[in-house]
Design an enzyme around this catalytic site. Structure first.
Site, short mmCIF file in Angstrom:
data_model
loop_
_atom_site.label_atom_id
_atom_site.label_comp_id
_atom_site.label_asym_id
_atom_site.label_seq_id
_atom_site.Cartn_x
_atom_site.Cartn_y
_atom_site.Cartn_z
N GLU A 45 34.69 51.16 44.93
CA GLU A 45 35.52 50.16 45.61
C GLU A 45 36.94 50.70 45.78
O GLU A 45 37.77 50.58 44.85
CB GLU A 45 35.58 48.88 44.78
CG GLU A 45 34.23 48.22 44.57
CD GLU A 45 34.37 46.71 44.37
OE1 GLU A 45 33.72 45.98 45.10
OE2 GLU A 45 35.17 46.29 43.52
N LYS A 59 34.97 36.13 42.06
CA LYS A 59 36.33 36.22 41.51
C LYS A 59 36.73 34.88 40.85
O LYS A 59 35.87 34.17 40.34
CB LYS A 59 37.33 36.60 42.59
CG LYS A 59 36.86 37.80 43.42
CD LYS A 59 37.95 38.43 44.19
CE LYS A 59 37.38 39.46 45.15
NZ LYS A 59 38.32 40.52 45.44
N ASN A 105 30.77 38.97 44.27
CA ASN A 105 31.77 38.73 43.24
C ASN A 105 32.63 37.55 43.68
O ASN A 105 33.41 37.69 44.62
CB ASN A 105 32.63 40.00 43.07
CG ASN A 105 33.82 39.78 42.17
OD1 ASN A 105 33.88 38.81 41.42
ND2 ASN A 105 34.80 40.68 42.25
N GLY A 116 39.67 43.05 49.66
CA GLY A 116 40.36 41.83 50.09
C GLY A 116 41.37 42.05 51.19
O GLY A 116 42.16 41.15 51.48
N SER A 129 35.95 44.79 51.52
CA SER A 129 35.92 44.17 52.86
C SER A 129 34.59 44.34 53.59
O SER A 129 34.57 44.54 54.81
CB SER A 129 37.10 44.68 53.71
OG SER A 129 38.33 44.31 53.12
N HIS A 135 36.44 46.16 37.23
CA HIS A 135 36.88 45.84 38.59
C HIS A 135 38.37 46.19 38.72
O HIS A 135 39.14 46.02 37.78
CB HIS A 135 36.65 44.35 38.87
CG HIS A 135 36.83 43.99 40.30
ND1 HIS A 135 38.07 43.81 40.87
CD2 HIS A 135 35.92 43.81 41.29
CE1 HIS A 135 37.91 43.52 42.16
NE2 HIS A 135 36.61 43.50 42.43
N GLU A 161 40.75 44.70 40.02
CA GLU A 161 41.69 43.61 39.73
C GLU A 161 41.92 43.50 38.22
O GLU A 161 43.00 43.12 37.78
CB GLU A 161 41.17 42.29 40.33
CG GLU A 161 41.34 42.31 41.85
CD GLU A 161 40.34 41.46 42.61
OE1 GLU A 161 39.64 40.64 42.00
OE2 GLU A 161 40.25 41.64 43.84
C1 PEP Z 1 35.41 42.79 45.34
O1 PEP Z 1 36.00 41.82 44.87
O2 PEP Z 1 34.72 43.50 44.60
C2 PEP Z 1 35.51 43.03 46.78
C3 PEP Z 1 34.96 44.11 47.26
O3 PEP Z 1 36.22 42.11 47.52
P1 PEP Z 1 36.24 42.01 49.13
O4 PEP Z 1 34.81 42.10 49.61
O5 PEP Z 1 36.83 40.67 49.40
O6 PEP Z 1 37.04 43.15 49.64
#
Ligand code: PEP
Length: 260
Positions: free
Chosen positions: A171, A15, A13, A177, A217, A99, A101
């Site tokens: 997630e 973003k 992803n 992040g 992460s 997601h 976010e």
């Molecule tokens: C994501 O954006 O779905 C995500 C898991 O980000 P990160 O790997 O940076 O934690």
């Protein structure tokens, strides 16, 4: 692939990152690093503005293309929105829905996740539906309740035949992040919970066949221990997917896992 025919799936992803030039450079670097990947399914999800350029560069490779969102209406006067047909036209096979976010900053709810999911499925896009609890919810012991509500909300009125096309990404919001990933045990616990819930909502076969990615992460150093968990079927990767080196390393880790 495991005994339930769940092919490991690693998706990136990107973003709201990458200009067209940066996206092109990233995908060019990535595709040469994964030419020998045959078992693991791979996808990248660039911003809308880079879908077409990335689609062009992915031709002839095994890397699939996904978008990060879509609107639930088919077409019309919805300034700023993107339809399923547009995504298909740009070369997308997958689309991320719900997601955290989008839930956090753009008012996404379980009801709007459900509407987007219905449109994606009706159009023939393969959805990656994201669920996960915040830190406060985990600390309050509400993880299962929150994830159950999100799963039930997302899949309301989704037929078994449509559900069979869906990928779920667990997630935990506190892991996205932040550099703090869920431990393999924490991830496995929630993945197993989701699978039990799906068995209830659908049936044993659909539950056992549903791929559940972990996201939050994921990096080369922790990918193996997370993806080795019996109910973890790959990863949705944010930050580490923005560098060809680290994303390819995570994909290779998936490829080397022997999940009988
Ligand atoms: C994501 O954006 O779905 C995500 C898991 O980000 P990160 O790997 O940076 O934690």
């Amino acid at each position: 692939m495991n005994q339930f025919s769940r092919r490991i799936f690693v998706a990136g992803n990107w973003k709201m990152l990458t200009t067209p030039a940066e996206a092109a450079a990233l995908v060019k670097a990535l595709k040469v690093k994964v030419v020998n990947i045959h078992q693991t399914e791979m996808a990248v999800c660039p911003p809308f503005t880079n879908l077409s350029i990335v689609a062009e560069l992915l031709k002839g490779t095994a890397i699939k293309l996904g978008a990060q969102n879509l609107f639930w209406e088919e077409e019309g006067a919805y300034t700023g929105e993107i339809s399923a047909k547009m995504l298909l036209g740009a070369g997308c096979e997958y689309v991320i829905i719900g997601h955290s976010e989008r839930r956090q900053y753009f008012g996404e709810t379980d009801a709007t996740v459900n509407r987007r999911l219905k449109r994606a499925l009706a159009a023939g896009l393969l959805p990656i539906v994201c669920v996960g609890e915040t830190l406060a919810q985990r600390q309050a012991g509400e993880t299962e309740k929150v994830v159950e509500t999100q799963v039930r909300g997302a899949f309301a009125e989704i037929s078994p035949a449509d559900f069979a096309k869906v990928v779920i990404a667990y997630e935990p919001v506190w892991a996205i992040g932040t550099g703090v990933n869920a431990t393999p045990e924490q991830a496995q616990e929630v993945h197993a919970f989701i699978r039990r819930l799906l068995e209830n909502l659908y049936n044993r076969e659909l539950s056992a066949g549903c791929r559940i990615q972990y996201g939050g992460s994921v990096k080369p150093a922790n990918a193996a221990e997370l993806m080795r968990q019996p109910d973890v079927d790959g990863a949705l990767v944010g930050g580490a997917s923005l560098q060809a080196e680290s994303f390819a390393a995570i994909i290779k880790t998936a490829e080397d896992l022997d999940k009988g």
